[in-house]
Design a protein around this motif. Sequence first.
Motif, PDB file in Angstrom:
ATOM      1  N   ALA A 249      24.569  20.235  -5.214  1.00 30.97           N
ATOM      2  CA  ALA A 249      23.442  19.461  -4.684  1.00 30.97           C
ATOM      3  C   ALA A 249      22.723  18.641  -5.744  1.00 30.97           C
ATOM      4  O   ALA A 249      21.893  17.816  -5.431  1.00 30.97           O
ATOM      5  CB  ALA A 249      22.446  20.387  -3.983  1.00 30.97           C
ATOM      6  N   GLY A 250      23.032  18.909  -7.011  1.00 28.16           N
ATOM      7  CA  GLY A 250      22.430  18.103  -8.060  1.00 28.16           C
ATOM      8  C   GLY A 250      21.291  18.793  -8.776  1.00 28.16           C
ATOM      9  O   GLY A 250      21.006  19.964  -8.526  1.00 28.16           O
ATOM     10  N   ALA A 251      20.630  18.052  -9.665  1.00 26.10           N
ATOM     11  CA  ALA A 251      19.553  18.626 -10.471  1.00 26.10           C
ATOM     12  C   ALA A 251      18.403  17.640 -10.581  1.00 26.10           C
ATOM     13  O   ALA A 251      17.809  17.486 -11.634  1.00 26.10           O
ATOM     14  CB  ALA A 251      20.074  19.011 -11.851  1.00 26.10           C
ATOM     15  N   THR A 252      18.112  16.931  -9.494  1.00 23.25           N
ATOM     16  CA  THR A 252      17.016  15.972  -9.524  1.00 23.25           C
ATOM     17  C   THR A 252      15.956  16.341  -8.495  1.00 23.25           C
ATOM     18  O   THR A 252      16.116  16.049  -7.317  1.00 23.25           O
ATOM     19  CB  THR A 252      17.518  14.544  -9.217  1.00 23.25           C
ATOM     20  OG1 THR A 252      18.571  14.650  -8.247  1.00 23.25           O
ATOM     21  CG2 THR A 252      18.024  13.861 -10.444  1.00 23.25           C
ATOM     22  N   PRO A 253      14.892  17.024  -8.958  1.00 26.51           N
ATOM     23  CA  PRO A 253      13.829  17.415  -8.038  1.00 26.51           C
ATOM     24  C   PRO A 253      13.217  16.170  -7.406  1.00 26.51           C
ATOM     25  O   PRO A 253      12.772  15.284  -8.125  1.00 26.51           O
ATOM     26  CB  PRO A 253      12.801  18.111  -8.935  1.00 26.51           C
ATOM     27  CG  PRO A 253      13.454  18.307 -10.247  1.00 26.51           C
ATOM     28  CD  PRO A 253      14.590  17.369 -10.354  1.00 26.51           C
ATOM     29  N   LYS A 254      13.264  16.107  -6.100  1.00 29.80           N
ATOM     30  CA  LYS A 254      12.851  14.885  -5.430  1.00 29.80           C
ATOM     31  C   LYS A 254      12.255  15.237  -4.086  1.00 29.80           C
ATOM     32  O   LYS A 254      12.783  16.087  -3.366  1.00 29.80           O
ATOM     33  CB  LYS A 254      14.076  13.983  -5.231  1.00 29.80           C
ATOM     34  CG  LYS A 254      13.759  12.520  -5.072  1.00 29.80           C
ATOM     35  CD  LYS A 254      15.019  11.729  -4.782  1.00 29.80           C
ATOM     36  CE  LYS A 254      16.014  11.688  -5.928  1.00 29.80           C
ATOM     37  NZ  LYS A 254      17.276  11.042  -5.552  1.00 29.80           N
ATOM     38  N   LEU A 255      11.122  14.602  -3.782  1.00 33.98           N
ATOM     39  CA  LEU A 255      10.481  14.849  -2.494  1.00 33.98           C
ATOM     40  C   LEU A 255      11.142  13.938  -1.469  1.00 33.98           C
ATOM     41  O   LEU A 255      10.759  12.796  -1.305  1.00 33.98           O
ATOM     42  CB  LEU A 255       8.984  14.535  -2.622  1.00 33.98           C
ATOM     43  CG  LEU A 255       8.045  15.107  -1.561  1.00 33.98           C
ATOM     44  CD1 LEU A 255       8.194  16.594  -1.430  1.00 33.98           C
ATOM     45  CD2 LEU A 255       6.608  14.751  -1.895  1.00 33.98           C
ATOM     46  N   THR A 256      12.168  14.453  -0.777  1.00 31.67           N
ATOM     47  CA  THR A 256      12.917  13.590   0.120  1.00 31.67           C
ATOM     48  C   THR A 256      13.456  14.384   1.309  1.00 31.67           C
ATOM     49  O   THR A 256      13.625  15.597   1.234  1.00 31.67           O
ATOM     50  CB  THR A 256      14.113  12.941  -0.616  1.00 31.67           C
ATOM     51  OG1 THR A 256      14.872  12.189   0.326  1.00 31.67           O
ATOM     52  CG2 THR A 256      15.019  13.983  -1.216  1.00 31.67           C
ATOM     53  N   ALA A 257      13.698  13.651   2.397  1.00 33.53           N
ATOM     54  CA  ALA A 257      14.330  14.282   3.552  1.00 33.53           C
ATOM     55  C   ALA A 257      15.679  13.627   3.806  1.00 33.53           C
ATOM     56  O   ALA A 257      16.294  13.833   4.846  1.00 33.53           O
ATOM     57  CB  ALA A 257      13.440  14.157   4.782  1.00 33.53           C
ATOM     58  N   ASN A 258      16.144  12.820   2.846  1.00 26.22           N
ATOM     59  CA  ASN A 258      17.413  12.127   3.017  1.00 26.22           C
ATOM     60  C   ASN A 258      18.569  13.022   2.570  1.00 26.22           C
ATOM     61  O   ASN A 258      18.676  13.356   1.398  1.00 26.22           O
ATOM     62  CB  ASN A 258      17.388  10.846   2.177  1.00 26.22           C
ATOM     63  CG  ASN A 258      18.685  10.072   2.302  1.00 26.22           C
ATOM     64  OD1 ASN A 258      19.621  10.512   2.966  1.00 26.22           O
ATOM     65  ND2 ASN A 258      18.744   8.912   1.654  1.00 26.22           N
ATOM     66  N   PRO A 259      19.443  13.401   3.494  1.00 27.78           N
ATOM     67  CA  PRO A 259      20.507  14.353   3.147  1.00 27.78           C
ATOM     68  C   PRO A 259      21.528  13.777   2.164  1.00 27.78           C
ATOM     69  O   PRO A 259      22.299  14.530   1.581  1.00 27.78           O
ATOM     70  CB  PRO A 259      21.153  14.672   4.497  1.00 27.78           C
ATOM     71  CG  PRO A 259      20.768  13.562   5.396  1.00 27.78           C
ATOM     72  CD  PRO A 259      19.448  13.052   4.924  1.00 27.78           C
ATOM     73  N   PHE A 260      21.524  12.445   1.984  1.00 27.13           N
ATOM     74  CA  PHE A 260      22.508  11.861   1.067  1.00 27.13           C
ATOM     75  C   PHE A 260      21.994  11.847  -0.372  1.00 27.13           C
ATOM     76  O   PHE A 260      22.738  11.547  -1.295  1.00 27.13           O
ATOM     77  CB  PHE A 260      22.859  10.434   1.494  1.00 27.13           C
ATOM     78  CG  PHE A 260      23.520  10.378   2.838  1.00 27.13           C
ATOM     79  CD1 PHE A 260      24.692  11.093   3.064  1.00 27.13           C
ATOM     80  CD2 PHE A 260      22.988   9.624   3.869  1.00 27.13           C
ATOM     81  CE1 PHE A 260      25.314  11.047   4.304  1.00 27.13           C
ATOM     82  CE2 PHE A 260      23.607   9.580   5.112  1.00 27.13           C
ATOM     83  CZ  PHE A 260      24.770  10.296   5.332  1.00 27.13           C
ATOM     84  N   ASP A 261      20.717  12.182  -0.551  1.00 28.49           N
ATOM     85  CA  ASP A 261      20.146  12.187  -1.897  1.00 28.49           C
ATOM     86  C   ASP A 261      20.625  13.386  -2.700  1.00 28.49           C
ATOM     87  O   ASP A 261      20.952  14.431  -2.151  1.00 28.49           O
ATOM     88  CB  ASP A 261      18.615  12.246  -1.811  1.00 28.49           C
ATOM     89  CG  ASP A 261      17.988  10.869  -1.827  1.00 28.49           C
ATOM     90  OD1 ASP A 261      18.734   9.909  -2.119  1.00 28.49           O
ATOM     91  OD2 ASP A 261      16.791  10.753  -1.534  1.00 28.49           O
TER      92      ASP A 261
END
Lengths: 317, 251, 291
Positions: A249-261
């Motif tokens: 899933a990665g290692a970029t904490p991000k406030l998002t609801a986009n499943p492709f992020d």
Amino acid sequence: MREEGIPSGKTAIEGIQKDKRTFKNSRNSIMDKTMPAFLLFCAVISILTTVGIVYILFTETYHFFQKVPFKEFIASGTWSPLFEPKQFGIWPLLSGTLLITVIACLVAIPLGLAAAIYLSEYAPKAVRKVIKPILEVLAGVPTIVYGYFALTFMTPIIRVLFPDVGIFNALSAGIVVGIMIIPMVCSLSEDAMSAVPRSLRDGAYALGATKFEVALKIVVPAAFSGIVASSVLAFSRAIGETMIVTVAAGATPKLTANPFDSIQTMTAYIVQVSLGDTPHGTVEYGSIFAVGATLFLITFVLNIVAQYLAKRFREEY
Amino acid sequence: MNTIIEIDKLNLFYSDFHALRNVSLEIPEKAITAFIGPSGCGKSTLLRTFNRMNDMIQGTRIEGVCAIGGTDIYSDEVDVETLRKRVGMVFQQPNPFPKSIYDNIAYGPRLHGIKDRKKLDEIVETSLRSAALWEEVKDHLKRSAFSISGGQQQRLCIARALAVEPDILLMDEATSALDPISTLKIEELAQELKDRYTIVMVTHNMHQAARVSQQTVFFLNGEVVEYSDTEQLFSNPNDQRTEDYISGRFG
Amino acid sequence: MKEWKQDDRKRVANRRRMDTTLKLLFLAATSIGILALMVLIIDIVMDGLGHFTPDLFTNYPSRRPSSAGMKSAIVGSIYMLLIILPVSFVFGVGAAIYLEEYAKKNRLTRIFQLNISTLAGVPSIVYGILGLTLFVRWFMLERSLISGAFTMTLLVLPIIIVAAQEALKAVPKARRDASFALGATKWQTVSRSVLPSALPGILTGVILAMSRAIGETAPLVMIGALTYVAFLPEKLTDQFTVIPIQIYNWISRPQTEFHELAAAGIMVLLIMLIIMNITAVLLRNKFQKNI
């Protein structure tokens, strides 16, 4: 006859006394005195484990909050502990975790529940005998294997369908976490449905119901709290899942609801910090306890809810 | 009296076990017929062939004819769902669904396609009245079916069976889990219902058969030993085995 | 007597069609799980077969994928198991015996029980945090084999306790009564009458717990199981690595060849798991015959 059968008083008492001596088996009485204490100690270990977890998480979290304001932790929308300016807002990690969990549950709950209905209401015995062990195997596959599967199989497929998506994305990890928890939803829901008494099904069949009418209008409603309990447990399991999200899933904490992020979950953050050589005593090191405590609290509450629902279900039948 | 159920040389097997042996019977319409006999004699098994509940047990095999209203119920012409609509059943343990009293009664009609609220209300009331339960529950139809007593639950189950307008009502030891007063109420109810429905009851209790039924069938080891008017069977049995059983020498 | 009506037949036919459709849908849902398992296995075998060579078992990890192996990881995993197995068996079964045979049905016992089911739901990474603080730092056992083994023991204990309790519950009360009636003490009854009957069930649970332990990665990452270990641990306090950590290390490298190595490593892990599961199933069958 009489004289032979009943010994004189004196010998009888002697006999009893002799017996009494043989009763005293010193080895056994030692075992019977010491074993309960040892066994109690074994049981106490589990209590100590809980106490240890709670104590460690919360004292270290307390120290963390002396360096980082609690307000920042719950109010800031940025999680950037590894570079300046350091910010410790839990929301990006929380939303990442939630995104993965929601995707996983969208996969696992419908599929797991449908499979449970099939196994409990439709499948002939022989089919159940084959499918149930397969689901058990699926449940026993280590999460690192699922992580590999997400990264090398699911992600390429998603990238063929949506070419703009990066290697690390929430969707791939979420789907695979979902696959991982299908057996859990399925077997717990099936247990709940199997616990619905035969007589209820008979009552419905005797009124002329077909199988799906019995399954959907009698069995599922009757087992509802048990089914919800299984879903809550699965939800909690998805929240705590670590390796799949760390790998895929990665290692970029991000406030998002986009499943492709690409995102980062709470668990993946803890792994990331512990992999780097962050010294004890720094704020970054302390942050894993704050995140760990948050994770623990959430899963703890969910587990209590699930247990309460399961208990209510058991009391009904 | 007209015959409604007609059984001819019926044999039933559970895998290797020969549960019913060459049973031939004619059961009259609008009367109560009681099946008696010791445990495992096949009386419940026969009752369950009338609404094909045996179909659900794997390895069941049936030979011979079982006709209701002149149609063989095991033929392709008959859908088991429709059959069960016309042949209702009440079980040993009260088994209300974990729903409200209203929804318990409405479950059957809804299955068979009745959606109109008014019509359902009407059915619920008539069924509950027929089962002599209306006065007791009319003010709390929305309450859970588990909130009423065991005897009331069993009458609810009878009402639930009546709601799909059956011709025949099968009662499989319907009072054996109830206290004497509730039992009496169900027996009285059966007496009232027999003017409109054909009732076939399996009972362990010979006194109940004698009290309630017009015809009695005595089973032993999957065979019909004796079938006659209840009075005749209990006062003057033809078969020695019947006499032994009703006088309490076995079973 | 009513006739068998024609429109009834039509409606029933519709309901039956619905029934069949849903049945197929449910069956399809069930098959997806099975399909996923098959795809997963095929995917892994296809990727990993090329590296599933003797080198994998005899070589230490290396920066060059062509000569990399996982000898230290395999040995590390086996050492871990050898420590976890006896420790968790004694404490897990002990706790189960206490709760099933000795504990009174009171508030305290309920708390024990609730605690165990709660622990079973704690995410494994949290055990990692516990192990890191408790064993590595406070007990000063460093990032060692023994720290890892203790952490994993705490992780699998709830699983073993629950399984052992189930097995003990399944022993008929008559067997205990028979033993007491012959004058046996509580411990004699438990150790000679109850435990032997429950043992196959307990062992099944223990094996399943071990298969959980052998595949668990996250807590050991926390403990700091090193990923580049070109030696075999000789003491309990030596550093170590295990199979899943080695796999994780290979997965996190960008080169495809390392991914293939990871797949080969997964094959080793899965084969070990299959062997353990088959043993558990055989024991379970034996168990079902005995009771």
